[in-house]
Design an enzyme around this catalytic site. Structure first.
Site, short mmCIF file in Angstrom:
data_model
loop_
_atom_site.label_atom_id
_atom_site.label_comp_id
_atom_site.label_asym_id
_atom_site.label_seq_id
_atom_site.Cartn_x
_atom_site.Cartn_y
_atom_site.Cartn_z
N ASP A 68 21.25 81.58 153.50
CA ASP A 68 22.43 81.31 152.67
C ASP A 68 22.61 82.35 151.57
O ASP A 68 22.10 83.46 151.67
CB ASP A 68 22.31 79.89 152.10
CG ASP A 68 23.63 79.15 152.13
OD1 ASP A 68 24.54 79.52 151.37
OD2 ASP A 68 23.77 78.19 152.91
N HIS A 120 26.23 78.15 146.63
CA HIS A 120 26.23 77.46 147.92
C HIS A 120 24.83 77.24 148.47
O HIS A 120 24.48 76.14 148.92
CB HIS A 120 27.08 78.29 148.88
CG HIS A 120 27.35 77.70 150.21
ND1 HIS A 120 26.47 77.80 151.27
CD2 HIS A 120 28.43 77.03 150.68
CE1 HIS A 120 27.00 77.22 152.33
NE2 HIS A 120 28.18 76.75 152.01
N SER A 152 29.41 72.69 155.77
CA SER A 152 28.21 73.31 155.21
C SER A 152 27.25 72.28 154.66
O SER A 152 26.04 72.52 154.60
CB SER A 152 28.57 74.28 154.08
OG SER A 152 28.97 75.54 154.58
#
Length: 458
Positions: free
Chosen positions: A171, A217, A391
């Protein structure tokens, strides 16, 4: 005001089992190799998709038995093309003049290369809301309603791991010093060429002048798997302190975009598999990609389960890598169990399961961690943020897969194969083994995954 509002919420998030003793230290779960899973077919040849987003001036070449210099000489590219590296799977990573990628790829193909493609770009599959802390005890973004759909509380009651599984999260960036995540993190790895190393390796990449981006994220995805649970603070992780996350940074700046590439992901996936990761979580998407398919096949052969987000376009057809054979695709449902308006679906049967990942209209989102640091060039979004997207369905599915592996190994003396994990998760999901074009096999049912004697523990 934000701090006081958050403190009002915390007692409700962790009202249960405050006196539970910490779990015992367990040995690592060992993946079971699957040599029957094949890599690239020898007959495969041709060109990739040069209309898909890619790094300007970069090619990946599967040679035809020639040395790099020999191939470039045959193609008339000596002095024009530069060999940047050889990828772990054997492909050449070349730099050519930007704008000439297709022409140079065709020249390489004529010179004897088997296959040539651009170095594709991958985008994140979620967009966070503003980092608002709740002001009411009736906050709709608390995790419990989301986890309830996957029967997480019942699964926690049944979870008796015989080893400690590892989920590799590929990520954006991670904060290994965050006390809400650090105890459940393994030493991380920076797979990008951004030059960050040592203590800064997992930091967000410094942006070029004028670029803006969001790097929290990765911390949010990792938090849903392994945030420290039952400590009376912030959010819970699916693994209840029994799953370790291997953080691998794969996003960096290519031009003005914070993105990842084929070359980076290929190396990162193989690295995770070589480190013995039981599960890889890919909350990202891009085009069909021969090299990424091969690196995923490599991971599956090593016994590593691959979970990928289904996509946030709200259309028929999963994005890649969720669409590849052997990958468990994670779509999103809203809290009423219907498909989220943004979640991709598949009228063609696929290994698609669901978890609650929010909704656009009406708005639904769930809390997870954020970076909460000022890096000088990037300011994190806060301690926790409301997230939505496939996600954030994917790490819930990846966490449940890891729990199953940890419960299976002590019973059978080895971990389940990736095929066994896919069968267990799909056949015990809420659609009862039937495939629905909108929701695949249905919502993952964590309690059934840990107890089913037909598909999971025969």
């Amino acid at each position: 005001m934000r701090r006081s509002a958050l403190l009002l919420l915390l007692p409700l998030l962790y009202a249960c089992n405050q006196t539970q003793s910490p779990p015992p230290t367990l040995q690592a779960c060992r993946p079971t190799q699957s040599p029957s899973i094949q890599g690239l077919p020898p007959s495969f040849q041709g060109l990739g998709d040069f209309d898909a987003p890619h790094v300007p001036g970069e090619l990946l070449v599967l040679g035809g038995g020639f040395t790099p210099q020999g191939l470039l000489d045959r193609a008339g590219l000596l002095g024009e093309a530069e060999v940047l590296s050889t990828l772990p799977g054997g492909a050449l990573h070349l730099r050519v003049p930007p704008g000439q990628e297709r022409a140079r790829a065709e020249a390489l193909l004529r010179a004897g290369a088997r296959y040539v493609q651009p170095n594709y770009l991958y985008r994140l599959l979620a967009r966070p809301n503003d980092p608002l802390y709740p002001e009411s005890l009736l906050d709709p973004s608390r995790q419990q309603p989301f986890f309830r759909l996957i029967q997480m509380e019942q699964a926690w009651d049944r979870f008796a791991p015989g080893c400690t599984p590892t989920v590799a999260v590929l990520d954006t960036a991670f904060d290994p010093k965050d006390p809400e995540l650090a105890p459940n993190l393994l030493p991380g790895y920076n797979a990008t060429p951004d030059g960050l190393s040592g203590p800064k390796a997992l930091d967000p990449s410094p942006p070029p002048s004028g670029a803006s981006y969001e790097a929290d994220h990765g911390q949010g995805v990792a938090g849903l798997i392994a945030a420290v649970t039952n400590n009376g603070s912030y959010v819970a992780g699916v693994g209840w302190n029994r799953i370790k996350v291997l953080p691998i940074k794969v996003f960096y700046f290519v031009g003005s975009r914070y993105t990842s590439t084929t070359a980076v992901l290929d190396g990162a996936i193989r690295y995770a598999a070589d480190q013995g990761a039981n599960v890889i979580n890919l909350s990202l998407g891009g085009p069909q990609d021969l090299y990424l398919r091969d690196s995923i096949s490599y991971a599956l052969r090593k016994g590593t389960v691959v979970v990928a987000a289904a996509g946030n376009d709200g259309t028929d057809g999963l994005v890649y890598p969720a669409r590849y054979p052997g990958v468990i695709a994670a779509g999103s449902v809203r809290l009423d169990g219907r498909r989220s308006d943004f979640s991709n679906y598949s009228s063609t049967p696929a290994d698609l399961v669901m978890a609650a990942g929010g909704n656009h209209f009406p708005l639904e989102a769930l809390w997870s961690l954020a970076l909460n640091r000022d890096y000088g060039y990037y300011r994190g979004l806060g301690r926790v943020v409301k997230w939505k997207g496939t996600s954030f369905s994917a790490p819930q599915v990846a966490g449940v897969a890891a729990m199953y592996i940890a419960q299976y190994q002590p019973r059978y003396g080895q971990a389940p194969t990736p095929d066994q994990v896919r069968t267990c998760l799909t056949m015990t999901a809420s659609n009862g083994g039937r495939y629905d074009p909108q929701t695949g096999y249905g919502i993952v049912q964590a309690d059934r995954v840990l107890t089913d004697t037909t598909y999971c523990f025969p």
